[in-house]
Motif scaffolding. Structure first.
Motif, PDB file in Angstrom:
ATOM      1  N   LEU A 151       0.840  -1.206   0.000  1.00 29.49           N
ATOM      2  CA  LEU A 151       0.000   0.000   0.000  1.00 29.49           C
ATOM      3  C   LEU A 151       0.871   1.250   0.000  1.00 29.49           C
ATOM      4  O   LEU A 151       0.627   2.211  -0.739  1.00 29.49           O
ATOM      5  CB  LEU A 151      -0.896  -0.021   1.237  1.00 29.49           C
ATOM      6  CG  LEU A 151      -2.234   0.674   1.102  1.00 29.49           C
ATOM      7  CD1 LEU A 151      -3.029   0.074  -0.024  1.00 29.49           C
ATOM      8  CD2 LEU A 151      -3.008   0.575   2.395  1.00 29.49           C
ATOM      9  N   ILE A 154       2.339   1.691  -3.358  1.00 29.79           N
ATOM     10  CA  ILE A 154       1.372   2.252  -4.305  1.00 29.79           C
ATOM     11  C   ILE A 154       1.265   3.757  -4.100  1.00 29.79           C
ATOM     12  O   ILE A 154       1.267   4.543  -5.048  1.00 29.79           O
ATOM     13  CB  ILE A 154      -0.016   1.587  -4.129  1.00 29.79           C
ATOM     14  CG1 ILE A 154       0.037   0.137  -4.579  1.00 29.79           C
ATOM     15  CG2 ILE A 154      -1.089   2.325  -4.912  1.00 29.79           C
ATOM     16  CD1 ILE A 154      -1.216  -0.650  -4.279  1.00 29.79           C
ATOM     17  N   ALA A 155       1.211   4.157  -2.833  1.00 24.14           N
ATOM     18  CA  ALA A 155       1.099   5.584  -2.524  1.00 24.14           C
ATOM     19  C   ALA A 155       2.302   6.340  -3.082  1.00 24.14           C
ATOM     20  O   ALA A 155       2.162   7.393  -3.698  1.00 24.14           O
ATOM     21  CB  ALA A 155       1.004   5.777  -1.016  1.00 24.14           C
ATOM     22  N   ALA A 158       2.163   6.608  -6.760  1.00 20.49           N
ATOM     23  CA  ALA A 158       1.135   7.576  -7.151  1.00 20.49           C
ATOM     24  C   ALA A 158       1.712   8.987  -7.124  1.00 20.49           C
ATOM     25  O   ALA A 158       1.375   9.826  -7.950  1.00 20.49           O
ATOM     26  CB  ALA A 158      -0.071   7.475  -6.224  1.00 20.49           C
ATOM     27  N   VAL A 159       2.603   9.225  -6.155  1.00 18.38           N
ATOM     28  CA  VAL A 159       3.218  10.549  -6.072  1.00 18.38           C
ATOM     29  C   VAL A 159       4.308  10.705  -7.139  1.00 18.38           C
ATOM     30  O   VAL A 159       4.392  11.728  -7.809  1.00 18.38           O
ATOM     31  CB  VAL A 159       3.818  10.769  -4.663  1.00 18.38           C
ATOM     32  CG1 VAL A 159       4.527  12.107  -4.603  1.00 18.38           C
ATOM     33  CG2 VAL A 159       2.712  10.699  -3.624  1.00 18.38           C
TER      34      VAL A 159
ATOM     35  N   ARG B   3       1.219  16.644  -6.541  1.00 17.34           N
ATOM     36  CA  ARG B   3       1.589  15.615  -5.587  1.00 17.34           C
ATOM     37  C   ARG B   3       0.623  15.560  -4.433  1.00 17.34           C
ATOM     38  O   ARG B   3       0.223  14.507  -3.979  1.00 17.34           O
ATOM     39  CB  ARG B   3       2.991  15.890  -5.043  1.00 17.34           C
ATOM     40  CG  ARG B   3       4.027  15.523  -6.047  1.00 17.34           C
ATOM     41  CD  ARG B   3       5.336  16.100  -5.677  1.00 17.34           C
ATOM     42  NE  ARG B   3       6.239  15.799  -6.773  1.00 17.34           N
ATOM     43  CZ  ARG B   3       7.468  15.356  -6.612  1.00 17.34           C
ATOM     44  NH1 ARG B   3       7.944  15.191  -5.407  1.00 17.34           N
ATOM     45  NH2 ARG B   3       8.220  15.093  -7.637  1.00 17.34           N
ATOM     46  N   SER B   6      -2.330  13.805  -5.515  1.00 14.81           N
ATOM     47  CA  SER B   6      -2.135  12.356  -5.589  1.00 14.81           C
ATOM     48  C   SER B   6      -2.170  11.740  -4.198  1.00 14.81           C
ATOM     49  O   SER B   6      -2.780  10.702  -3.979  1.00 14.81           O
ATOM     50  CB  SER B   6      -0.802  12.019  -6.237  1.00 14.81           C
ATOM     51  OG  SER B   6      -0.559  12.866  -7.295  1.00 14.81           O
ATOM     52  N   LEU B   7      -1.521  12.436  -3.266  1.00 12.64           N
ATOM     53  CA  LEU B   7      -1.510  11.903  -1.909  1.00 12.64           C
ATOM     54  C   LEU B   7      -2.927  11.816  -1.359  1.00 12.64           C
ATOM     55  O   LEU B   7      -3.307  10.822  -0.744  1.00 12.64           O
ATOM     56  CB  LEU B   7      -0.669  12.808  -1.013  1.00 12.64           C
ATOM     57  CG  LEU B   7       0.713  12.258  -0.693  1.00 12.64           C
ATOM     58  CD1 LEU B   7       1.445  13.174   0.241  1.00 12.64           C
ATOM     59  CD2 LEU B   7       0.587  10.873  -0.065  1.00 12.64           C
ATOM     60  N   VAL B  10      -4.617   8.939  -2.772  1.00 12.76           N
ATOM     61  CA  VAL B  10      -4.183   7.682  -2.169  1.00 12.76           C
ATOM     62  C   VAL B  10      -4.860   7.486  -0.829  1.00 12.76           C
ATOM     63  O   VAL B  10      -5.350   6.397  -0.505  1.00 12.76           O
ATOM     64  CB  VAL B  10      -2.658   7.684  -2.032  1.00 12.76           C
ATOM     65  CG1 VAL B  10      -2.223   6.515  -1.189  1.00 12.76           C
ATOM     66  CG2 VAL B  10      -2.006   7.645  -3.382  1.00 12.76           C
ATOM     67  N   ILE B  14      -7.279   4.474   0.345  1.00 12.72           N
ATOM     68  CA  ILE B  14      -7.154   3.647   1.539  1.00 12.72           C
ATOM     69  C   ILE B  14      -8.499   3.613   2.268  1.00 12.72           C
ATOM     70  O   ILE B  14      -8.994   2.561   2.671  1.00 12.72           O
ATOM     71  CB  ILE B  14      -6.050   4.206   2.446  1.00 12.72           C
ATOM     72  CG1 ILE B  14      -4.703   4.063   1.752  1.00 12.72           C
ATOM     73  CG2 ILE B  14      -6.038   3.474   3.787  1.00 12.72           C
ATOM     74  CD1 ILE B  14      -3.595   4.829   2.388  1.00 12.72           C
TER      75      ILE B  14
END
Lengths: 303, 536
Positions: A151, A154-155, A158-159, B3, B6-7, B10, B14
């Motif tokens: 996980l 993936i994070a 993603a960044v 960014r 994106s964070l 994410v 979750i």
């Protein structure tokens, strides 16, 4: 003669040989003899050797160009022409897996290298200086450990954006906590010993004490962790590629091959079976060898 | 900024994982309930590749949203079950003035919205005014030529002349007008609900259709229940659950194991397996679509050159690509499908000729090739069942002529956002016809009016005044033969300028359990399920 059991990017190992030659030699000898006694670690070592040789000789072993397509020959079952069949674009799976070993080894080395360098530095700092430095570093590490590794990877991707390079960086960062924790605990115990006190008494600087006296003592568990970490790294990277975040087409990365082939799971199972098997073998090899190495190299962890 | 975004995404991911993990229980109990209690309640579980984006059809263009809204809303007129001929729906009858400018609709008097309110002429007026109030009503803009300066487009006035009579005045004649009104985006929403929910209306849709919205669990399920008061044919089934299962293979396995009843987006290679299965049936949707690779002519660089775009057309071997469509696709040479009137069959497809492609590239000054990014979507679409494999095949073919393609794969939602904003060099996309009129393909997908960043239908950002004039003329012309002539000519211009690499027209397969009866897939890509029945 190289006594290093696996191709590790171990920056501190070589310059220590002269000083710790005597102690080092005996430790390595004992380790080797222990390793040979264990069947599982021998098997692990053979698998790793097999993979490394395959990677080195990939152009010789591969029967086809790994990215050459032949759409009319798609989904061919394994045969003497295509040992492991062909995939959805008529590419030779055998050749792709053979070339994939290069990518997998690259991923394993680079990711573990990143984890190792940063993890060791952080672990040393935390363990050696203690106090608030320790607090800050270890709390950050705790936060990282709170996430399941895939996980977190993936994070990070993603960044950073998808791609093999970024996937390796992400997997590398995810592996930092293990190294940092191991190194910290050893540094903490070693720094209380008398010979460190002696070194300090004759006026050795922090850097010298850390790199010449403390670190060599942590070498064994670091090597063990690095070996085991390779298996995890390849698994995480394959996971990222499976999700389309790692290696991009047409790179013959095993995880990506699994992902691309799953459309034909029922009609052409070999497309996913063989890359899956390759990942399995790679991880198995490093895990078996890492386990054996741990038992052999570090009497404290035994039993 | 990016960014941070994106964070955030994410983190949301979750959270969604946790939420969906929690909600799993309820959905599985639902499933088993439907199976166990089949004697009383008939539930259809429909599996598909992606979730709806919004349940407000006036604001979306994607098929997955419309699949669901088709069940909830009615339009003034509707399509026949098997064609795009129009039939009465909310409007019982209609007529048009001789100049083609004034349309009068006589409405049904026995219609109620799902929230209990009566349906009247004022509601129709309200909806038209709403669609003309902002450019976020994308389809209204596409179909009626609305621009930022003129949000109303060609619809000058909509007036309730009586409780159950509406008069629509156009500023110019519009040949496809009545066919356009049958399109799902022009479904009539309950004004009360729109006011009440405001920005959240898309999550709480209220229409007059055969099914009533019940629940939406994002990326998981959308549940609808039967509308017993429906003015048309009341649904034979009690409940419809749309389930999102992104992976084609996984969805097919669920169908085989019976946890879903029906699915779209079948992997072509699974057709054979499904046909061999005694419990399953393949249903083919009549073909009215196109898939294409759009080349962004707006970016400075190679793709703005006509010669380069023609070269790319020459460099791709479509007959090889068709192998990847496993018999459900036909090579495309025009933007409109051959099933539509006005299709120009005299056009010669760019033949596969890498040498010619290289020569054209050299002529354009790109003898050494160039690097280019190709944006693709990860989930299958009816018009392109295997986007990634298709992209890799094209990648390899273009490598032959020294064009290095980097494939950028993203999910449907982000893909649409990227391409509508023109962030791509090249991109995959496709279109399923909405109203059976060539205008719906050519004007929406290739006219300069629809090359606006943010809501682009024309994602090649191809701007041709010559084409624009032709398409405009064809919209105003009421004589079909003359319109045909204009569209034939339009296709020649498009062929020459080559803003696209047209890929395929498909006959999309659906797979269903044999207990599903009376299902008639509509060429426009989706249809209401009120006629469908389940017989155990």
């Amino acid at each position: 003669m190289s006594l290093q059991p696996s191709p590790l990017p171990e920056p501190h190992a070589t310059d220590q040989n002269s000083i710790y030659e005597h102690q080092g030699q005996s430790m390595w000898k004992r380790t080797i003899s222990q390793l040979i006694k264990r069947k599982t670690s021998l098997i692990g070592f053979s698998i790793i050797l097999f993979i490394v040789v395959t990677a080195l000789l990939a152009p010789v072993i591969a029967t086809h160009n790994p990215t050459a397509q032949s759409i009319t020959d798609r989904y061919l079952a394994p045969s003497s022409e295509h040992y492991l069949g062909t995939d959805e674009l008529g590419r030779d799976i055998f050749s792709r897996i053979v070339y994939g070993t290069r990518i997998s080894i690259q991923i394993a080395l680079i990711s573990v290298g990143i984890s190792l360098v940063i993890g060791v530095i952080l672990g040393c700092l935390a363990g050696y200086f203690g106090r608030w430095i320790d607090q800050v570093i270890m709390r950050v590490i705790d936060v990282m450990m709170a996430f399941p590794s895939i996980l977190l990877a993936i994070a990070l991707v993603a960044v950073l954006g998808p791609g093999l390079k970024n996937a390796m960086i992400a997997v590398g960062i995810v592996g930092i906590p293990q190294f940092a924790r191991i190194v910290r605990s050893i540094v903490m115990s070693v720094k209380e010993t008398e010979y460190i006190e002696a070194a300090r008494a004759i006026g050795a600087k922090h850097g010298r004490i850390l790199f010449q006296h403390v670190l060599p003592n942590s070498l064994a568990p670091i090597i063990v962790q690095a070996t085991l970490g390779m298996g995890t790294a390849i698994l995480d990277a394959a996971g990222l590629s499976f999700l389309g975040l790692g290696a991009q087409p047409p790179t013959p990365e095993w995880g990506a091959m699994l992902s691309d082939g799953r459309a034909a799971l029922q009609t052409a199972p070999w497309v996913v079976a063989f890359p899956g098997l390759a990942i399995f073998l790679f991880v198995l090899g490093f895990n078996l060898f890492g386990d054996g190495l741990r038992d052999a190299i570090d009497p404290r962890l035994k039993e | 900024m990016k960014r941070k975004l994106s964070l955030m995404l994410v983190l949301m991911l979750i959270i969604t994982i946790f939420v969906s993990a929690c909600s799993k229980d309820s959905s599985t109990t639902d499933g088993s309930h439907s199976k166990g209690g089949s004697g009383d309640e008939k539930t259809l579980i429909f599996g598909r590749g992606a979730d709806s984006i919004q349940l407000d059809p006036s604001k979306v263009t994607d098929g997955e949203s419309i699949y669901v809204t088709n069940q909830i809303y009615d339009t003034l007129v509707r399509y026949e079950e098997e064609s795009t001929e129009v039939r009465p729906a909310l409007a019982e009858e209609w007529n048009v003035s001789d100049d083609g400018l004034t349309w009068t609709f006589k409405l049904r008097e026995d219609v109620k919205f799902h929230d209990g309110n009566d349906f009247t002429a004022e509601d129709v007026v309200y909806n038209f005014e709403r669609w003309a109030s902002s450019s976020e009503f994308i389809y209204y803009g596409y179909m009626f030529g609305a621009t930022d300066d003129n949000l109303k487009g060609i619809i000058e006035n909509v007036e309730a002349t009586d409780d159950y009579e509406v008069q629509i005045t156009l500023s110019e004649p519009n040949a496809p007008f009545i066919y356009t009104l049958a399109m799902p985006p022009f479904g009539i929403a309950s004004p009360k609900a729109v006011e009440e929910y405001g920005d959240d209306y898309f999550k709480n849709p209220v229409g007059t259709g055969p099914f009533i919205f019940e629940e939406w669990v994002p990326d998981d399920t959308i549940t609808l229940v039967k509308n017993d008061d429906y003015f048309g044919e009341v649904a034979k089934i009690d409940k419809v659950i749309f389930r999102t299962i992104p992976d084609n293979g996984a969805r097919f396995m669920e169908l085989q194991s019976g946890t879903i009843d029906m699915m779209n987006g079948l992997n072509p290679q699974d057709i054979e397996t499904a046909e061999a299965d005694n419990n399953l049936e393949i249903i083919r949707r009549p073909s009215m679509n196109v898939s294409y690779l759009a080349m962004n002519t707006d970016h400075d660089g190679p793709l703005s050159e006509k010669l380069v775009r023609q070269a790319i057309n020459h460099a791709v071997d479509k007959s090889e690509l068709m192998t990847l469509f496993e018999g459900i696709g036909k090579e495309a040479k025009n933007p409109i499908p051959p099933s539509l009137w006005g299709y120009n069959d005299d056009i010669e497809s760019y033949d596969y000729d890498p040498e010619k492609a290289k020569a054209l590239l050299a002529e354009a000054g790109y003898a050494d090739g160039f690097d280019v990014k190709l944006h693709i979507f990860s989930n299958p679409r009816d018009y392109m069942p295997q986007p990634k494999v298709t992209a890799q095949a094209i990648q390899e073919m273009l490598k032959e002529v020294n064009i290095n393609v980097e494939i950028i794969e993203s999910d449907w939602d982000s893909h649409l956002e990227a391409v509508e904003n023109g962030k791509h060099d090249m991109a995959f996309l496709g279109w399923t016809g909405d109203n059976g009129d060539p205008d719906n393909f050519l004007y929406v997908l290739l006219d300069k009016d629809n090359a606006k960043k943010g809501s682009a239908g024309n994602i090649a950002f191809y701007k041709s005044d010559e084409l624009h004039d032709l398409l405009k003329e064809a919209q105003i012309e009421m004589d079909q033969d003359k319109r045909t002539e204009l569209y034939l000519k339009a296709q020649e211009i498009i062929h020459e300028d080559a803003p696209w690499l047209p890929i395929a027209h498909t006959t999309p397969p659906l797979a269903a359990h044999k207990k599903i009866k009376n299902y008639q897939p509509h060429p426009t890509g989706s249809e209401p399920f009120n006629l469908l029945d389940i017989e155990e």
